[in-house]
Design a protein around this motif. Structure first.
Motif, PDB file in Angstrom:
ATOM      1  N   ARG A 299      30.853  12.703  11.777  1.00 26.60           N
ATOM      2  CA  ARG A 299      30.544  12.489  10.356  1.00 26.60           C
ATOM      3  C   ARG A 299      30.183  11.027  10.081  1.00 26.60           C
ATOM      4  N   GLN A 300      30.924  10.105  10.718  1.00 24.66           N
ATOM      5  CA  GLN A 300      30.601   8.694  10.417  1.00 24.66           C
ATOM      6  C   GLN A 300      29.236   8.330  10.987  1.00 24.66           C
ATOM      7  N   GLY A 301      28.882   8.975  12.129  1.00 26.65           N
ATOM      8  CA  GLY A 301      27.553   8.705  12.705  1.00 26.65           C
ATOM      9  C   GLY A 301      26.449   9.245  11.821  1.00 26.65           C
ATOM     10  N   TYR A 302      26.649  10.483  11.321  1.00 32.36           N
ATOM     11  CA  TYR A 302      25.620  11.100  10.476  1.00 32.36           C
ATOM     12  C   TYR A 302      25.457  10.303   9.175  1.00 32.36           C
ATOM     13  N   GLU A 303      26.561   9.753   8.677  1.00 30.48           N
ATOM     14  CA  GLU A 303      26.484   8.961   7.433  1.00 30.48           C
ATOM     15  C   GLU A 303      25.659   7.687   7.664  1.00 30.48           C
ATOM     16  N   ILE A 304      25.807   7.088   8.848  1.00 26.88           N
ATOM     17  CA  ILE A 304      24.989   5.901   9.175  1.00 26.88           C
ATOM     18  C   ILE A 304      23.507   6.298   9.178  1.00 26.88           C
ATOM     19  N   MET A 305      23.197   7.433   9.794  1.00 25.70           N
ATOM     20  CA  MET A 305      21.793   7.890   9.867  1.00 25.70           C
ATOM     21  C   MET A 305      21.273   8.218   8.468  1.00 25.70           C
ATOM     22  N   LEU A 306      22.120   8.786   7.624  1.00 22.99           N
ATOM     23  CA  LEU A 306      21.697   9.138   6.259  1.00 22.99           C
ATOM     24  C   LEU A 306      21.388   7.862   5.463  1.00 22.99           C
ATOM     25  N   THR A 307      22.254   6.862   5.609  1.00 23.21           N
ATOM     26  CA  THR A 307      22.037   5.594   4.890  1.00 23.21           C
ATOM     27  C   THR A 307      20.723   4.952   5.333  1.00 23.21           C
ATOM     28  N   LEU A 308      20.488   4.941   6.625  1.00 21.69           N
ATOM     29  CA  LEU A 308      19.250   4.324   7.142  1.00 21.69           C
ATOM     30  C   LEU A 308      18.022   5.132   6.730  1.00 21.69           C
ATOM     31  N   SER A 309      18.148   6.459   6.799  1.00 27.43           N
ATOM     32  CA  SER A 309      16.946   7.284   6.517  1.00 27.43           C
ATOM     33  C   SER A 309      16.625   7.289   5.017  1.00 27.43           C
ATOM     34  N   ARG A 310      17.559   6.866   4.179  1.00 23.30           N
ATOM     35  CA  ARG A 310      17.304   6.725   2.735  1.00 23.30           C
ATOM     36  C   ARG A 310      17.028   5.242   2.398  1.00 23.30           C
ATOM     37  N   GLY A 311      16.891   4.404   3.420  1.00 18.08           N
ATOM     38  CA  GLY A 311      16.700   2.958   3.182  1.00 18.08           C
ATOM     39  C   GLY A 311      15.240   2.564   3.138  1.00 18.08           C
ATOM     40  N   ASN A 312      14.968   1.299   3.487  1.00 12.99           N
ATOM     41  CA  ASN A 312      13.571   0.821   3.449  1.00 12.99           C
ATOM     42  C   ASN A 312      12.836   1.291   4.709  1.00 12.99           C
ATOM     43  N   GLU A 313      11.573   0.969   4.779  1.00  8.19           N
ATOM     44  CA  GLU A 313      10.735   1.456   5.900  1.00  8.19           C
ATOM     45  C   GLU A 313      11.325   1.043   7.255  1.00  8.19           C
ATOM     46  N   ALA A 314      11.749  -0.224   7.330  1.00  2.00           N
ATOM     47  CA  ALA A 314      12.283  -0.736   8.623  1.00  2.00           C
ATOM     48  C   ALA A 314      13.523   0.055   9.033  1.00  2.00           C
ATOM     49  N   GLN A 315      14.358   0.396   8.030  1.00  3.76           N
ATOM     50  CA  GLN A 315      15.587   1.148   8.362  1.00  3.76           C
ATOM     51  C   GLN A 315      15.249   2.570   8.799  1.00  3.76           C
ATOM     52  N   LYS A 316      14.261   3.160   8.120  1.00  2.83           N
ATOM     53  CA  LYS A 316      13.840   4.529   8.503  1.00  2.83           C
ATOM     54  C   LYS A 316      13.313   4.507   9.935  1.00  2.83           C
ATOM     55  N   GLU A 317      12.503   3.496  10.240  1.00  2.08           N
ATOM     56  CA  GLU A 317      11.937   3.405  11.604  1.00  2.08           C
ATOM     57  C   GLU A 317      13.048   3.227  12.643  1.00  2.08           C
ATOM     58  N   MET A 318      14.062   2.455  12.272  1.00  2.00           N
ATOM     59  CA  MET A 318      15.173   2.212  13.214  1.00  2.00           C
ATOM     60  C   MET A 318      15.906   3.536  13.516  1.00  2.00           C
ATOM     61  N   ALA A 319      16.083   4.337  12.446  1.00  2.00           N
ATOM     62  CA  ALA A 319      16.779   5.630  12.617  1.00  2.00           C
ATOM     63  C   ALA A 319      15.929   6.566  13.481  1.00  2.00           C
ATOM     64  N   GLN A 320      14.603   6.584  13.208  1.00  2.00           N
ATOM     65  CA  GLN A 320      13.709   7.462  13.992  1.00  2.00           C
ATOM     66  C   GLN A 320      13.673   7.016  15.449  1.00  2.00           C
ATOM     67  N   ASP A 321      13.642   5.700  15.654  1.00  2.00           N
ATOM     68  CA  ASP A 321      13.598   5.176  17.036  1.00  2.00           C
ATOM     69  C   ASP A 321      14.862   5.594  17.795  1.00  2.00           C
ATOM     70  N   ALA A 322      16.008   5.524  17.114  1.00  2.00           N
ATOM     71  CA  ALA A 322      17.277   5.910  17.781  1.00  2.00           C
ATOM     72  C   ALA A 322      17.265   7.399  18.105  1.00  2.00           C
ATOM     73  N   LEU A 323      16.783   8.228  17.169  1.00  2.00           N
ATOM     74  CA  LEU A 323      16.683   9.672  17.442  1.00  2.00           C
ATOM     75  C   LEU A 323      15.766   9.907  18.630  1.00  2.00           C
ATOM     76  N   ASN A 324      14.645   9.189  18.681  1.00  2.00           N
ATOM     77  CA  ASN A 324      13.700   9.371  19.805  1.00  2.00           C
ATOM     78  C   ASN A 324      14.374   9.087  21.148  1.00  2.00           C
ATOM     79  N   ARG A 325      15.240   8.093  21.186  1.00  2.00           N
ATOM     80  CA  ARG A 325      15.858   7.685  22.464  1.00  2.00           C
ATOM     81  C   ARG A 325      17.097   8.490  22.832  1.00  2.00           C
ATOM     82  N   TRP A 326      17.753   9.078  21.841  1.00  2.00           N
ATOM     83  CA  TRP A 326      19.034   9.751  22.152  1.00  2.00           C
ATOM     84  C   TRP A 326      18.927  11.276  22.170  1.00  2.00           C
ATOM     85  N   TRP A 327      17.791  11.826  21.705  1.00  2.00           N
ATOM     86  CA  TRP A 327      17.715  13.285  21.608  1.00  2.00           C
ATOM     87  C   TRP A 327      17.809  13.965  22.979  1.00  2.00           C
TER      88      TRP A 327
END
Ligand code: 3HC
Length: 319
Positions: free
Chosen positions: A164-192
């Motif tokens: 839950r704490q991990g998903y909340e971090i991703m939710l905060t980033l994915s609702r943030g500015n462009e750079a934060q969204k890109e950071m979240a997408q980049d992490a998903l790309n590397r960890w999926w």
């Protein structure tokens, strides 16, 4: 065809009746050995798994995130202790288990050999890695070996907070500015994909699954749990507005599951064999921590010996 002894028949009848096997019960040597193999690797994974996240504790963006990450890393240490204790009930010594890890002989989960490159990785690890761990560990609460099953009950309660704490971090980033969204997408790309590999090789490539299912050590196969994880996680990624890095991912109306692309098993076996991005760094860190912690073990042993001598002296006085 190996001759099945009466004891083995009686043992299998207990397993088939869903009875719990306890340390003092008779068990086939192969059952004991595969439990030591799986439980020790599980324990090593918890301890090594502290390293990728420990790397970000001092760089958390605020105190709340830092406290949650610290709590998670401490939980993982506790999970390792429960699991080493469960493993010791099978008659193996913890020092021997740690020697196997430090010598590079023992396996631990491939997932922990990938680098954590941004804060978003803390989100992706909690969401995906602990999410995959939960998928795999909840059935283990019903594994046939008592001490392992009981250790899993406590572990799973804490894992849900980790996810839950991990998903909340991703939710905060994915609702943030462009750079934060890109950071979240980049992490998903590397960890999926490495998260899908956590479930182990495909069932038809797994030398242990059939027997582990027959002994109800495993309740589901590697592929069954992997599929459950994909089916549960894709909608979560959609809610985040992130794209799963798999062009072949698509809903299959007929099966009611997601079809997904081929896993790179060369990458998987390469990492398992010790050639992942961080394998050497992880083992070096574990050896260093073990060496630097020698004084704590020595002090604890000295205290225990002193207490033993005092108890013995008190007994002699009374006698
Ligand atoms: N990483 C490293 N080695 C792996 C692996 C992985 N992701 N998946 C499989 N392997 C190894 C197996 O250990 C086995 O090697 P061995 O025979 O020398 O031990 C070989 O590859 C063939 O795999 P099998 O599927 O036949 O082996 P298992 O039947 O043991 O299944 C498993 C593998 C599904 C990982 C099973 O051992 C298991 O369920 N273990 C318990 C859960 C666990 O260890 N999870 C690891 C992560 S812990 C974690 O995530 C902590 C959380 O807090 C973040």
């Amino acid at each position: 065809m190996e001759k099945v002894t009466v004891l083995e028949e009686q043992f299998q009848a207990r397993i088939d009746a869903d009875e719990r096997i306890e340390p003092k019960d008779w068990m086939p040597e192969k059952y004991r050995k595969t439990l030591i193999r799986q439980i020790s690797q599980h324990a090593h994974s918890e301890i090594v798994g502290m390293l990728p996240e420990g790397n970000w504790v001092t760089r958390a963006p605020n105190l709340r995130r830092k406290v949650a990450l610290l709590a998670k890393v401490q939980d993982e240490a506790g999970h390792g202790l429960y699991l080493y204790s469960a493993c010791e009930t099978l008659g193996i010594d913890r020092e021997e288990l740690l020697d196997q890890l430090h010598s590079g002989k023992a396996k631990y989960s491939s997932i922990f050999n990938y680098p954590t490159l941004s804060w978003a990785d803390m989100g992706a690890i909690g969401w995906l890695v602990d999410g995959a761990a939960i998928m795999n560990q909840v059935p283990l609460c019903r594994t046939s070996y008592g001490p392992y099953a009981r250790a899993m009950v406590r572990v799973c309660k804490e894992e849900s907070f980790h996810q839950r704490q991990g998903y909340e971090i991703m939710l905060t980033l994915s609702r943030g500015n462009e750079a934060q969204k890109e950071m979240a997408q980049d992490a998903l790309n590397r960890w999926w994909w490495p998260s899908l590999m956590m479930f182990g090789p495909a069932d038809d490539e797994s030398p242990n699954t059939a027997q582990s299912m027959a002994w109800r050590i495993k309740r589901f196969t590697n592929d069954e749990l992997r599929q459950r994880f994909v089916d549960a996680t894709v909608p979560q990624a959609e809610f985040l507005g992130l794209t799963i890095p798999d062009p072949d991912l698509k809903w299959n109306e007929e099966t009611g599951q997601y079809d997904f692309g081929a896993i790179d098993w060369n990458e998987f076996w390469n990492v398992v064999k010790g050639n992942g991005p961080c394998n050497r760094e992880r083992l070096r860190a574990r050896r260093k921590a073990h060496d630097e912690g020698a004084w704590v073990r020595d002090a604890a042993m000295a205290y225990a010996e002193k207490r033993r001598q005092r108890t013995e002296a008190a007994r002699e006085e009374v006698a």
